[in-house]
Design an enzyme around this catalytic site. Structure first.
Site, short mmCIF file in Angstrom:
data_model
loop_
_atom_site.label_atom_id
_atom_site.label_comp_id
_atom_site.label_asym_id
_atom_site.label_seq_id
_atom_site.Cartn_x
_atom_site.Cartn_y
_atom_site.Cartn_z
N GLU A 443 0.83 -1.22 0.00
CA GLU A 443 0.00 0.00 0.00
C GLU A 443 0.85 1.25 0.00
O GLU A 443 0.50 2.25 0.63
CB GLU A 443 -0.92 0.02 1.23
C1 LIG Z 1 2.59 -9.78 0.29
C2 LIG Z 1 2.37 -8.65 -0.67
C3 LIG Z 1 1.08 -8.30 -1.01
C4 LIG Z 1 0.85 -7.28 -1.94
N1 LIG Z 1 -0.42 -6.99 -2.34
C5 LIG Z 1 -0.60 -6.19 -3.43
C6 LIG Z 1 -1.88 -6.05 -4.05
O1 LIG Z 1 -2.88 -6.59 -3.58
N2 LIG Z 1 -1.98 -5.31 -5.18
C7 LIG Z 1 -0.90 -4.69 -5.73
O2 LIG Z 1 -1.05 -4.05 -6.77
N3 LIG Z 1 0.32 -4.76 -5.15
C8 LIG Z 1 0.50 -5.49 -4.03
N4 LIG Z 1 1.74 -5.62 -3.46
C9 LIG Z 1 2.83 -4.85 -4.00
C10 LIG Z 1 3.30 -3.75 -3.06
O3 LIG Z 1 2.35 -2.73 -2.99
C11 LIG Z 1 4.68 -3.27 -3.59
O4 LIG Z 1 5.59 -4.30 -3.29
C12 LIG Z 1 5.11 -1.97 -2.96
O5 LIG Z 1 4.27 -0.91 -3.37
C13 LIG Z 1 6.55 -1.60 -3.32
O6 LIG Z 1 6.82 -1.80 -4.70
P1 LIG Z 1 8.08 -2.69 -5.13
O7 LIG Z 1 8.02 -3.95 -4.38
O8 LIG Z 1 8.13 -2.76 -6.60
O9 LIG Z 1 9.32 -1.88 -4.59
P2 LIG Z 1 10.04 -0.64 -5.37
O10 LIG Z 1 9.01 0.30 -5.88
O11 LIG Z 1 11.02 -1.19 -6.33
O12 LIG Z 1 10.79 0.05 -4.17
C14 LIG Z 1 12.02 -0.45 -3.62
C15 LIG Z 1 12.49 0.48 -2.51
O13 LIG Z 1 12.73 1.79 -3.06
C16 LIG Z 1 12.03 2.76 -2.31
N5 LIG Z 1 11.61 3.85 -3.18
C17 LIG Z 1 11.02 3.78 -4.40
N6 LIG Z 1 10.77 5.00 -4.88
C18 LIG Z 1 11.21 5.88 -3.95
C19 LIG Z 1 11.25 7.30 -3.85
N7 LIG Z 1 10.73 8.09 -4.79
N8 LIG Z 1 11.80 7.85 -2.76
C20 LIG Z 1 12.29 7.07 -1.77
N9 LIG Z 1 12.29 5.74 -1.81
C21 LIG Z 1 11.75 5.14 -2.88
C22 LIG Z 1 10.83 2.02 -1.72
O14 LIG Z 1 10.32 2.69 -0.59
C23 LIG Z 1 11.45 0.67 -1.41
O15 LIG Z 1 12.08 0.70 -0.17
C24 LIG Z 1 1.97 -6.59 -2.49
C25 LIG Z 1 3.27 -6.93 -2.11
C26 LIG Z 1 3.47 -7.96 -1.23
C27 LIG Z 1 4.89 -8.34 -0.89
#
Ligand SMILES: Cc1cc2nc3c(=O)[nH]c(=O)nc-3n(C[C@H](O)[C@H](O)[C@H](O)COP(=O)(O)OP(=O)(O)OC[C@H]3O[C@@H](n4cnc5c(N)ncnc54)[C@H](O)[C@@H]3O)c2cc1C
Length: 596
Positions: A443
């Site tokens: 989220e």
């Molecule tokens: C168990 C689980 C359930 C989930 N459920 C859903 C769901 O129902 N629907 C759905 O669509 N998604 C879902 N997700 C996805 C989840 O919302 C994403 O994993 C999350 O938003 C982060 O995206 P990412 O994993 O690609 O990390 P990335 O976006 O690659 O981020 C990696 C790191 O970089 C940091 N970062 C990125 N951009 C910035 C910035 N501008 N400034 C500072 N830091 C930054 C982030 O905070 C993070 O620490 C789920 C994930 C999991 C693991």
């Protein structure tokens, strides 16, 4: 063995004594008839469901997990989950706060949040199945066409079908502007959607006969980035005009993630292979429509963590009264036993009280926010609705990030209270730590919540929303500041309020020169403002407890002691956080990328 007792007394305290919820609801026409007896009866019954039906499935659900049949793409949830879901639907629980126009019972969000907390304490993984539905319902309710509402809202309200939110793709998480799923318009007005989604919570399961996916995708020729994203509703089974189920839509679960916690919830990889969908809201405005869903979900994630904090605390407190190790430093407390219960050791108390203060403060904050949402939705005065909406916007990232960070600390402390017995599976404590960890990530990670708070909600409107909240605090300080007994609470609150004002101005000035200054301070800043909100609510709770401490009801004695603990041992964290927030971006950005 873990146990759970719904914290009905504390919920009633927050609802009736702190928030005066029935007086508030009386000003809102749809809720004017909701009285204290109705609320209390719902809490009692909801608590029974959580403790008796969901809680016994928590550990078994974690151990068994979900299973995918690769041939049929069907997912089996852990034993007992389906039967519990059927009971939930039979009991009318999904419809509690739903719109009566679609079969809902129209009760306030504030009451629903209490149930949500209890369900999450009992079983977060299970609660995510109906939990995600709520967001899909809100998005369709606000942005759906009449036809979409007629097809989907009744069944989502009753719980006959569940919903999902499909945003994330392998290369695109935080930055939704990168997403690639495509939607091709068809001559009949529908769309064919193709793409790969990952990490979709409750994305496939056997609890209901249909699943309603809300999917972000791009239309042909859409602008690049986040301005070119549209929202579609894509059911697992197509829905005929009379509401009955039609053909299987090619939206398939192709894999389940193996993950650290919430094993009972299916985190699905979803392939859309020309799946039929219909557009929700305007073309290219999908992100705005999705935000309705994401805001609901963000508060929901805060409630997940509140639930885990509460149940972890209850178990750790019970264990600490029972477990005998070492003698108390100040002399034996149980001389008839070979050692004293560990609850007599100061640091064990510190861990327990930290969890307790986070749970009770978190409950106050989340219900305070929920009541603002009820006002935003149902108050007859437009100015009140707008003010409430502004406050909800300010508090949403705080509820999400502050409560989830707190739960991570609290569940870890509660595990520590068990010593080695917390680390092994038998007591159920390590599961709380594992389950709590995801809440800081999905989220929108907590970093993203912090940027939302400082960048958008505070600096983005020149501090207007923060100042409005500051006025609420100032009114309280003016009323209570002259009372001797309240000094220990009002003075640190006023002091922190001044410091937040100064810090905000300083960060705003620095941010003008270099936007990285905002990014460097945002996480510390959110925690400071989170404490400001907590300090305000804890001071209000302390006021009530002081007034009633001679009533003979030990509840108020404990409330006052917890308030004192909060101000003495947790709030001072803000001094360090303000210092690190002020130390700027240079220590973070100076080192060349190649040296990492
Ligand atoms: C168990 C689980 C359930 C989930 N459920 C859903 C769901 O129902 N629907 C759905 O669509 N998604 C879902 N997700 C996805 C989840 O919302 C994403 O994993 C999350 O938003 C982060 O995206 P990412 O994993 O690609 O990390 P990335 O976006 O690659 O981020 C990696 C790191 O970089 C940091 N970062 C990125 N951009 C910035 C910035 N501008 N400034 C500072 N830091 C930054 C982030 O905070 C993070 O620490 C789920 C994930 C999991 C693991």
């Amino acid at each position: 063995m873990a146990s759970y007792t719904p914290p009905i007394r504390d919920m009633q305290f927050v609802l009736h004594e702190l928030l005066g919820v029935t007086d508030e609801l009386r000003t809102m026409p749809p809720h004017a008839e909701v009285d204290a007896d109705t609320i209390n009866a719902v809490l009692e019954e909801g608590g029974k469901f959580a403790a008796e039906v969901l809680f016994p499935l928590n550990i078994s659900g974690d151990e068994e997990g979900c299973t995918l049949d690769p041939a049929t793409h069907e997912v089996r949830t852990p034993k007992g989950f389906k039967a519990a879901y059927e009971k939930y639907v039979e009991g009318g629980w999904p419809a509690l706060a739903g719109d009566p126009a679609f079969g809902g019972q129209g009760l306030p969000i504030t009451v629903n949040q209490c149930l949500y907390e209890m369900n999450n304490s009992a079983n977060q993984a299970w609660t995510m199945y109906p939990g995600l539905t709520h967001g899909a319902y809100e998005a369709l309710h606000e942005h759906g066409t009449d036809e979409q509402k007629a097809l989907y809202l009744g069944k989502l309200t009753s719980g006959q079908w569940t919903g999902t939110m499909c945003l994330t793709e392998p290369h695109c998480g935080t930055d939704l502007g990168l997403l690639r799923s495509k939607a091709e318009p068809q001559p009949d007005g529908s769309y064919r959607i193709t793409g790969a989604k990952i990490f979709i919570s409750s994305g496939e399961h056997d609890l209901t006969d249909n699943i309603v996916h809300l999917v972000l995708a791009r239309l042909p020729g859409a602008p690049v980035g986040s301005k070119g994203i549209s929202l579609f509703v894509v059911p697992k089974f197509l829905v005929k005009p009379d509401g009955s189920l039609g053909e299987r839509n090619p939206v398939y679960c192709t894999g389940l993630e193996h993950k650290m916690g919430i094993h009972g919830n299916a985190t699905a990889q979803i392939n859309l292979d020309g799946a039929v969908g219909s557009l929700v809201g305007q073309p290219h405005k999908g992100l705005a429509a999705m935000f309705v869903m994401m805001n609901v979900a963000r508060l929901g994630v805060g409630m997940q963590s509140l639930g885990l904090t509460e149940v972890a605390y209850q178990n750790a407190a019970a264990y600490a009264k029972d477990r005998l190790q070492m003698r108390s430093l100040s002399g034996p407390k149980a001389p008839d036993k070979p050692a004293d219960p560990i609850i007599h050791h100061p640091d064990v108390r510190k861990m327990l009280l930290t969890a307790r203060a986070f749970a009770e403060g978190g409950r106050a904050l989340s219900l305070y926010t929920a009541l603002l949402i009820d006002r935003e939705l149902s108050h007859p005065d437009e100015d009140v609705r707008q003010e409430s909406a502004d406050q909800v916007a300010l508090l949403t990232p705080i509820v999400k990030a502050f409560l989830t960070d707190n739960a991570w600390l609290a569940t870890s402390h509660c595990m520590q209270v068990f010593g080695g017995h917390g680390y092994i599976k038998e007591w159920g404590m390590e599961q709380y730590v594992r389950d709590a960890r995801i809440n800081m990530i999905y989220e929108g990670t907590n970093t993203i919540q912090s940027l939302d708070l400082l960048g958008r909600k505070v600096l983005g409107d020149n501090g207007k929303k923060l100042k409005a909240f500051g006025r609420v605090i100032a009114d309280f300080i003016e009323e209570e500041g002259t009372k001797e007994a309240m000094q220990e609470f009002v003075n640190p609150l006023a002091d922190l309020g001044d410091k937040v004002t100064k810090l905000t101005t300083e960060l705003g000035m620095k941010g003008f020169g270099n936007a990285d200054e905002v990014g460097a301070a945002a996480v510390d800043y959110l925690r400071v403002v989170g404490h400001l909100v907590f300090a305000y609510l804890w001071a209000r709770m302390a006021k009530i407890a002081l007034e009633k401490q001679d009533s003979g009801d030990a509840f108020y004695t404990a409330k006052l002691a917890t308030a004192r603990f909060y101000f003495a041992k947790l709030l001072p964290e803000t001094a360090m956080l303000i210092r690190t927030a002020r130390s700027g971006a240079a220590p973070l950005m100076a080192m060349d990328e190649a040296l990492f």
